[in-house]
Design a protein around this motif. Structure first.
Motif, mmCIF file in Angstrom:
data_model
loop_
_atom_site.group_PDB
_atom_site.id
_atom_site.type_symbol
_atom_site.label_atom_id
_atom_site.label_comp_id
_atom_site.label_asym_id
_atom_site.label_seq_id
_atom_site.Cartn_x
_atom_site.Cartn_y
_atom_site.Cartn_z
ATOM 1 N N LEU A 528 0.744 -0.902 0.244
ATOM 2 C CA LEU A 528 -0.456 0.102 0.245
ATOM 3 C C LEU A 528 0.976 1.051 0.093
ATOM 4 O O LEU A 528 0.936 2.319 -0.635
ATOM 5 N N LEU A 529 2.507 1.300 0.792
ATOM 6 C CA LEU A 529 2.833 2.636 0.948
ATOM 7 C C LEU A 529 4.040 2.638 -0.632
ATOM 8 O O LEU A 529 4.182 4.397 -0.796
ATOM 9 N N LEU A 530 3.716 1.494 -1.477
ATOM 10 C CA LEU A 530 4.622 1.635 -2.562
ATOM 11 C C LEU A 530 3.630 2.408 -3.700
ATOM 12 O O LEU A 530 4.034 3.089 -4.427
ATOM 13 N N LEU A 531 2.368 2.407 -3.876
ATOM 14 C CA LEU A 531 0.699 2.061 -4.289
ATOM 15 C C LEU A 531 1.421 3.485 -3.836
ATOM 16 O O LEU A 531 0.599 5.432 -4.641
ATOM 17 N N ILE A 532 0.818 4.237 -3.036
ATOM 18 C CA ILE A 532 0.253 5.725 -2.163
ATOM 19 C C ILE A 532 1.934 6.470 -2.845
ATOM 20 O O ILE A 532 2.016 7.663 -3.658
ATOM 21 N N GLN A 533 3.206 6.104 -2.630
ATOM 22 C CA GLN A 533 4.209 6.608 -3.287
ATOM 23 C C GLN A 533 4.576 6.846 -4.015
ATOM 24 O O GLN A 533 4.511 8.314 -4.847
ATOM 25 N N TYR A 534 4.995 5.815 -5.071
ATOM 26 C CA TYR A 534 5.250 5.816 -6.178
ATOM 27 C C TYR A 534 4.063 5.553 -7.708
ATOM 28 O O TYR A 534 3.953 6.501 -8.254
ATOM 29 N N GLY A 535 2.812 5.475 -6.671
ATOM 30 C CA GLY A 535 1.593 5.459 -7.701
ATOM 31 C C GLY A 535 0.867 6.642 -7.716
ATOM 32 O O GLY A 535 0.829 7.843 -8.937
ATOM 33 N N GLY A 536 1.588 7.082 -6.150
ATOM 34 C CA GLY A 536 1.109 8.258 -6.492
ATOM 35 C C GLY A 536 2.088 9.533 -7.479
ATOM 36 O O GLY A 536 1.634 10.742 -8.450
ATOM 37 N N SER A 537 3.343 9.639 -8.034
ATOM 38 C CA SER A 537 4.693 10.080 -8.120
ATOM 39 C C SER A 537 3.860 9.701 -9.571
ATOM 40 O O SER A 537 3.814 10.966 -10.596
ATOM 41 N N GLN A 544 7.090 14.212 -7.424
ATOM 42 C CA GLN A 544 7.059 14.150 -6.191
ATOM 43 C C GLN A 544 5.839 13.617 -5.801
ATOM 44 O O GLN A 544 5.397 12.537 -6.596
ATOM 45 N N THR A 545 6.305 13.013 -4.180
ATOM 46 C CA THR A 545 5.759 12.594 -3.367
ATOM 47 C C THR A 545 4.494 12.267 -2.893
ATOM 48 O O THR A 545 4.440 13.168 -2.472
ATOM 49 N N LEU A 546 2.920 11.226 -2.364
ATOM 50 C CA LEU A 546 1.927 12.436 -2.001
ATOM 51 C C LEU A 546 2.671 12.253 -0.211
ATOM 52 O O LEU A 546 2.181 13.335 0.528
ATOM 53 N N ILE A 547 3.438 11.347 0.249
ATOM 54 C CA ILE A 547 3.980 11.882 1.583
ATOM 55 C C ILE A 547 5.178 11.973 1.568
ATOM 56 O O ILE A 547 5.795 11.828 0.707
ATOM 57 N N PRO A 548 4.960 12.959 2.060
ATOM 58 C CA PRO A 548 6.909 14.132 2.076
ATOM 59 C C PRO A 548 7.649 12.764 2.279
ATOM 60 O O PRO A 548 7.484 12.732 3.645
ATOM 61 N N GLN A 549 8.565 13.303 1.913
ATOM 62 C CA GLN A 549 10.027 12.524 2.302
ATOM 63 C C GLN A 549 10.514 13.897 2.965
ATOM 64 O O GLN A 549 10.965 14.589 3.259
ATOM 65 N N ILE A 550 11.682 13.401 3.988
ATOM 66 C CA ILE A 550 12.479 14.413 5.066
ATOM 67 C C ILE A 550 13.993 14.499 4.995
ATOM 68 O O ILE A 550 14.987 13.759 4.334
#
Length: 614
Positions: A528-537, A544-550
């Protein structure tokens, strides 16, 4: 007496049926692997028209650098062929470039794809630029390649390696093809002094480009400035000091998908065809990499079944069979509350924790820290730290469950934690010892098989680093041990909390339902995290990623952007091995015989595809 004889005969028949099923399971796995191996070899070598070999070269500093070489039949001393040298990215190895290598070799190129600085089998302590130059010089010395006409190709961190190699031997380089690396070119100081045919291929949803340069337009502006041309537009060719200059932006791709992007592969082939006279005429869309990857993928999944089949087969031996227990009957988790709690602790909380935990663990264990002597890969440490935090959550849940059982006056048997029989209260240490011995046998068998694959066929099973099975070197085994221990800890704690599902009355059906549910639940957080970050990207199309990196260091460089790269492999690895453990638990009544071999397999076999250096 007749009754006893009948009972004894009936038991012997049941045991014989179990052995026959175990042998059949193992034989079926091996048959699938053999078929897939032949097909992968066929596609990768154009059915014997290309020889794939492993070379061990001596680098300039006296250390060994390992490389794959593809030699097509058209390459002879009398008819020298164009040569391409491919440099992999930071978390890759020689086999990561199999798709590119095979397509170039099918067109008559001699291709060298080395392991660099900790990838695969080369020495991890050597500067990759030294290793890269040594391989390029060796390629140029071959009697069956065109002299002083090396085509350098780099991916990700390999783009910087290409520039370093070019600057060390510019007169021997005919062309440069950089794949997914504007940010690395910026780090390398640009391309002002590059005077050769040049192609830069960029992913439109490249997280690294976005973090370090900006969106695709910002990257195009940077490339225009770096090239010294008045304007650069994707898909157009330019004359730059009498040499071809090309910039290609690939849509619908991530930084991590270069090796399995058909459009990217075609862009590479198109550029190489533009600057070389290819001995074997093929159109850019005449490719074989997709079926090669499909059958490699089938083989990768089958390897998980093979692990289960091997342990199952060993458990038919009386010595190992004594590690089994009658499968205990446990109270199933029922109702919406149980599923909500599982989803909360196995999926939601881990997703929330991933970015901050992985970022700070990478800092705490990075190069120069005391931890880096034992945990030698910062990116890998990020996901390992996250896994340990997830395991700690599991421990807290177990403590609360044990406290509740104590208040209810229920006995604390090992069966409650999948560690023993229904009435056992103390661990029989011979059982984990036998699990460890079975693990050694399993990984030894797998390593022998992988050595035979590469030794005789020149292939391995590798699919976009979702799963990678490489023969191991002593150094990599040594450096993998701390990670094996972490993976064991995580698997052990996770599988002590085996989800108990309601019975359907059909033991076989119940087993496969349990395998499916536990596999999915274990892998779902990362998936799910892959879908959120990479799918969203990919949807955003900027990197850009949906959950901002740090940005831990406060330098504008997002520390955590590399940790999730390993989620591709661990989503597969942790989910797959959990399925194996569930299957073995349902057959033999404890997790010792599953968790220990699975942790060894995951740590030593699937982990070998990742870089074990900082």
């Amino acid at each position: 007496f007749l009754f006893n004889d009948f009972t004894k005969a009936d038991k012997e028949k049941k045991m014989e049926r179990k052995k026959n099923r175990a042998v059949s399971f193992f034989a079926a796995c091996m048959a699938i692997l053999v078929v897939c191996s032949v097909l992968v070899w066929g596609f990768q070598t154009s059915w014997g028209n290309v020889a794939v070999k492993r070379l061990n070269l001596t680098s300039q500093d006296g250390t060994t650098v390992s490389s794959l070489i593809y030699i097509p039949k058209n390459a002879t001393n009398e008819t020298p062929a164009p040569v391409a040298v491919i440099y992999h990215g930071r978390s890759n190895h020689a086999h990561s470039n199999d798709t590119w290598s095979m397509e170039l070799a099918r067109r008559g190129y001699v291709v060298l794809s080395p392991d660099l600085q900790g990838g695969g089998e080369s020495d991890p302590s050597v500067d990759r630029s030294i290793q890269a130059k040594s391989v390029a010089e060796y390629a140029n010395s071959l009697p069956y390649v065109e002299k002083d006409a090396i085509n350098l190709i780099g991916y990700s961190a390999g783009t910087q390696t290409v520039l370093q190699t070019y600057k060390a031997m510019p007169d021997q380089v005919k062309s440069i093809c950089e794949v997914f690396g504007p940010f690395m070119i910026q780090m390398a100081g640009g391309i002002d002094d590059v005077d050769t045919n040049f192609c830069l291929i960029k992913s439109d949803a490249d997280q690294y480009d976005y973090f370090f340069i900006g969106d695709p337009q910002a990257c195009t502006d940077y490339v225009t400035k770096a090239s010294g041309l008045p304007e650069v537009v994707s898909g157009q060719d330019y004359d730059r000091n009498g040499k071809l200059f090309r910039y290609s932006e690939i849509g619908g791709t991530l930084h991590q998908t270069g090796n399995i992007s058909g459009e990217t592969i075609q862009a590479i082939l198109s550029f190489e065809a533009a600057v070389n006279n290819e001995p074997v005429a093929r159109t850019v869309d005449d490719t074989a990499w997709l079926p090669q990857q499909i059958f490699s993928g089938i083989a990768c999944v089958t390897m998980m079944f093979l692990l289960a089949a091997l342990v199952n087969l060993l458990m038919q031996n009386p010595f190992f069979a004594s590690a089994a227990n009658p499968v205990p009957v446990k109270v199933p988790r029922k109702g919406a509350k149980a599923w909500v709690l599982d989803a909360l602790f196995a999926v939601v909380i881990p997703i929330i924790l991933f970015v901050p935990v992985s970022a700070y663990v990478m800092v705490w264990t990075g190069a120069g820290t005391p931890w880096s002597k034992f945990l030698t890969s910062a990116n890998l440490n990020g996901i390992m730290g996250w896994l340990l935090v997830v395991a700690a959550i599991g421990i807290v849940r177990m403590i609360f469950a044990a406290s509740k059982r104590k208040k209810e006056g229920k006995p604390k048997h090992l069966s409650e934690y999948a560690l023993g029989g229904a009435a056992e209260t103390h661990i029989d240490w011979s059982k984990p010892a036998k699990g460890f011995l079975m693990g050694l046998i399993c990984v030894t068998f797998v390593f022998v098989w992988l050595n035979l694959l590469e030794g005789f066929l020149g292939i391995n099973y590798q699919v976009w680093n979702l799963s990678t099975y490489l023969k191991m070197s002593p150094m990599r085994i040594l450096r993998a041990i701390p990670y094996v221990l972490i993976i064991f800890t995580v698997m052990f704690i996770g599988n002590m909390n085996q989800r108990v599902l309601p019975s359907t009355g059909d033991a076989r059906k119940d087993m496969w339902i349990a395998v499916a549910v536990n596999t999915i639940m274990t892998a779902f957080a990362l998936f799910l995290l892959l879908l959120i970050q990479y799918g969203g990207s990919m949807l955003l199309g900027t990197g850009q990623t949906l959950i901002p990196q740090i940005d831990v260091y406060g330098t504008g460089k997002n520390t955590s952007c590399g940790a999730l790269d390993f989620a591709f492999g661990y989503c597969y690895m942790m989910g797959g091995t959990t399925g194996v453990v569930t299957y073995l638990y349902r057959k033999f009544g404890n997790i010792w015989v599953g968790v220990i071999p699975a942790a060894m397999f995951a740590g030593l076999v699937t982990l070998s595809g990742f870089t074990l250096i900082a």
